[in-house]
Design a protein around this motif. Sequence first.
Motif, PDB file in Angstrom:
ATOM      1  N   CYS A 118       7.867  -4.423  -6.989  1.00  0.00           N
ATOM      2  CA  CYS A 118       8.411  -5.594  -6.681  1.00  0.00           C
ATOM      3  C   CYS A 118       8.491  -6.153  -5.334  1.00  0.00           C
ATOM      4  CB  CYS A 118       9.997  -5.730  -7.075  1.00  0.00           C
ATOM      5  SG  CYS A 118      10.095  -5.745  -9.073  1.00  0.00           S
ATOM      6  N   VAL A 119       8.359  -5.099  -4.427  1.00  0.00           N
ATOM      7  CA  VAL A 119       8.422  -5.337  -3.152  1.00  0.00           C
ATOM      8  C   VAL A 119       6.940  -5.994  -2.589  1.00  0.00           C
ATOM      9  CG1 VAL A 119       8.090  -4.004  -0.812  1.00  0.00           C
ATOM     10  CG2 VAL A 119      10.022  -3.524  -2.319  1.00  0.00           C
ATOM     11  N   LEU A 120       6.037  -5.518  -3.246  1.00  0.00           N
ATOM     12  CA  LEU A 120       4.571  -6.088  -2.884  1.00  0.00           C
ATOM     13  C   LEU A 120       4.330  -7.257  -3.523  1.00  0.00           C
ATOM     14  CD1 LEU A 120       2.105  -2.818  -2.830  1.00  0.00           C
ATOM     15  CD2 LEU A 120       3.450  -4.007  -1.049  1.00  0.00           C
ATOM     16  N   GLN A 121       4.957  -7.426  -4.794  1.00  0.00           N
ATOM     17  CA  GLN A 121       4.880  -8.794  -5.336  1.00  0.00           C
ATOM     18  C   GLN A 121       5.533 -10.046  -4.386  1.00  0.00           C
ATOM     19  OE1 GLN A 121       3.042  -9.872  -7.621  1.00  0.00           O
ATOM     20  NE2 GLN A 121       4.031 -11.457  -8.859  1.00  0.00           N
ATOM     21  N   GLY A 122       6.611  -9.386  -3.812  1.00  0.00           N
ATOM     22  CA  GLY A 122       7.511 -10.236  -2.911  1.00  0.00           C
ATOM     23  C   GLY A 122       6.583 -10.287  -1.685  1.00  0.00           C
ATOM     24  N   LEU A 123       6.069  -9.611  -1.161  1.00  0.00           N
ATOM     25  CA  LEU A 123       5.311  -9.744  -0.080  1.00  0.00           C
ATOM     26  C   LEU A 123       4.239 -10.722  -0.182  1.00  0.00           C
ATOM     27  CD1 LEU A 123       5.457  -6.165   1.713  1.00  0.00           C
ATOM     28  CD2 LEU A 123       6.648  -8.202   2.339  1.00  0.00           C
TER      29      LEU A 123
END
Length: 236
Positions: free
Chosen positions: A133-138
């Motif tokens: 999720c963190v990479l998707q958000g970034l």
Amino acid sequence: MRDIGKNIKALRKKKGMTQEALAEALFVTRQTVSNYETGRSRPDLDMLVKIADILGTDVTQVLYGLPAGQDRQGEVRRLAAGCLVIAAIFLLMTLPAPLLNELLLRRYVGAMLVSTLVAGLLRPALWLVLGWCVLQGLWLLQVIHLPEERAWVTWARRGVLLVLAVYVVLLLPPMVVGLIQVIQACLGVPNEAVVEFPQLPAYTWLMNRLLRFTAFTPQGCALIGGALWMLHFSKH
């Protein structure tokens, strides 16, 4: 319709494919794909259908492009789904905690087994999805870019998923036995009638090593989640 080349390029990059990969799938040269994208030549109707099929879209989007905001909305929905999975895992970890703690105080083997396996399964899963999720958000914030998909990416993704599947399959038998023991304890089943997990030395040794690793370093699973995002997991 004048932007067919730009649409093909945008859809190809969204899919994470290189010009070489698309050309190979279409049985044409890379230069042919390059000519399509730069507008030097245009694909005929049959080729448009093939391009749309390989890029996982329809001919209308190849001709006219994605409607404004549609692509971003789909990626936002993926991020929202990931956040819901995190919330569900968190609830699974916290809601049964009071019951497990009470049974642990009574030294029920099943409760100890379930508690250990929750630490070895749910907590790593929480960190894994969080990393994705963190990479998707970034990516949605345009801080990072999704790398193009190459042959090694496909094999790496399959390898990571295979390792995760094997790990989960190894955890399932003792987890099921532990849950049965907890239910039997709650129902007041005599100790001599309680289901027991068979003693398998090699299996026990392997599980102890895996559980020790995941229980004490669950944050490392965030790196695996991030790797799955980089390996185009959500696109397949």
